[in-house]
Motif scaffolding. Sequence first.
Motif, PDB file in Angstrom:
ATOM      1  N   ASP A  86       0.853  -1.190   0.000  1.00  0.00           N
ATOM      2  CA  ASP A  86       0.000   0.000   0.000  1.00  0.00           C
ATOM      3  C   ASP A  86       0.887   1.238   0.000  1.00  0.00           C
ATOM      4  O   ASP A  86       2.100   1.159   0.248  1.00  0.00           O
ATOM      5  CB  ASP A  86      -0.920  -0.002   1.222  1.00  0.00           C
TER       6      ASP A  86
ATOM      7  N   LEU B 225      -8.176   2.931   2.072  1.00  0.00           N
ATOM      8  CA  LEU B 225      -8.190   3.249   3.501  1.00  0.00           C
ATOM      9  C   LEU B 225      -7.971   4.744   3.717  1.00  0.00           C
ATOM     10  O   LEU B 225      -7.142   5.361   3.041  1.00  0.00           O
ATOM     11  CB  LEU B 225      -7.087   2.453   4.208  1.00  0.00           C
TER      12      LEU B 225
ATOM     13  N   ARG C 157      -7.303   7.722   6.809  1.00  0.00           N
ATOM     14  CA  ARG C 157      -6.969   7.985   8.210  1.00  0.00           C
ATOM     15  C   ARG C 157      -6.422   9.402   8.350  1.00  0.00           C
ATOM     16  O   ARG C 157      -5.975  10.008   7.374  1.00  0.00           O
ATOM     17  CB  ARG C 157      -5.911   6.998   8.723  1.00  0.00           C
TER      18      ARG C 157
END
Length: 396
Positions: free
Chosen positions: A127, A147, A149
């Motif tokens: 990733d 994802l 964050r």
Amino acid sequence: MTPKRKVLVSGAGISGPALAYWLHRTGFEVTVVEKAGASRAPGYPIDIRGTATEVVRRMGILPQLRSAHVDSPRCTFLDAEGGTVASLASHAVVGSVQGQDLEVRRGDLAALLQARVRDDVEFLFDDSIATLDQSGRGVDITFHSGLRRTYDLVFGADGLHSSTRESVFGPEEQFHRYLGYCFGLFTMPNTFGLSHELMLWNTPGKAAALYAVGDTDRLHAFLTFHRPEPPSAALRNPEARRALLTTAFAGAGWKVPAIIGAMRDAADLYCDTAGQIRMPHWSSGRVALVGDAAYAPSFLTGQGSSLALVGAYMLAHALAAHRDHTAAFAAYERDLRAFVRVNQALVDNGGARLFPTTARALEQRDAMLRDLVTMPSPPARPAHSALTLPVFAPMP
């Protein structure tokens, strides 16, 4: 109780996991993202010198690295026809301190560093950062996996061609200093029966090397040639890279034709230019760079891994000493800048002497090598121990 600050480290090579180790000790909650998978090939040998040996000692991995140490082979220098110019211990050539400095495979060092923090920090393999936005009170990250964050701080430890640096600071061309050489690295079958030795062939502006790390059926092959301007377009295409190296070494003697033949079939060919990263600042807002991403010295200095380890230590130390990240980043740059400068200057001070670009310079280099055969080894270069590490005292 003050909650732990969450930080993201981009890159799990050398500086990334080293930084993660020290940040965890400081009290941060650390995530490391790495675009490659968890397993790494052993890779080519790299040096850990001077101040960096003290960093790995403080990390508790010096014994393992000594066990992984590659015994310094003899270096045999060859002329255009393959005749021996000189043969001597490698530490006499590169200025390392025998018995103190280390040479290990890059993959072995990366694996040891990752293992040191595997149970303490989060790793996200396969990733990478897709978008980075620090317009809010933190740094909003979207990963290529999807994802999302938010982190208090982000650190780019993603190498010479850092995407973190490009995202925050701008295109690489602004900071890249081309040093006049192109090179290719790959492994090939050991059809020459080499063992524990490095053979380096030179003509003006060109060099080819075969490195046998111990008794092995594989060799590390290295090709480099001088070129006034970087062949940027050719480096973007795999076939163009192979053609570039093939053309540069057309008509070369010794075992170079066999090396070129192996290069055409090599699955692990890495081709690039020798260059440094020189930046006026290593941080912007809540993002800071470390290792090659901030101050790559180039392979010509032999100091890349050492700078990465020392830089990670100094950045984490600054964050331990200063709660405010702005003050910490300023201290990091202030305390490390001179050490970086003296290491990068090794090229200007003769760090590229192994690859002379003119017949006259090659004659002078060969004369120096012959002298080294009969003279005591010179002392280690001051840059190897030019920085005294501060005592690491994590915040309570």
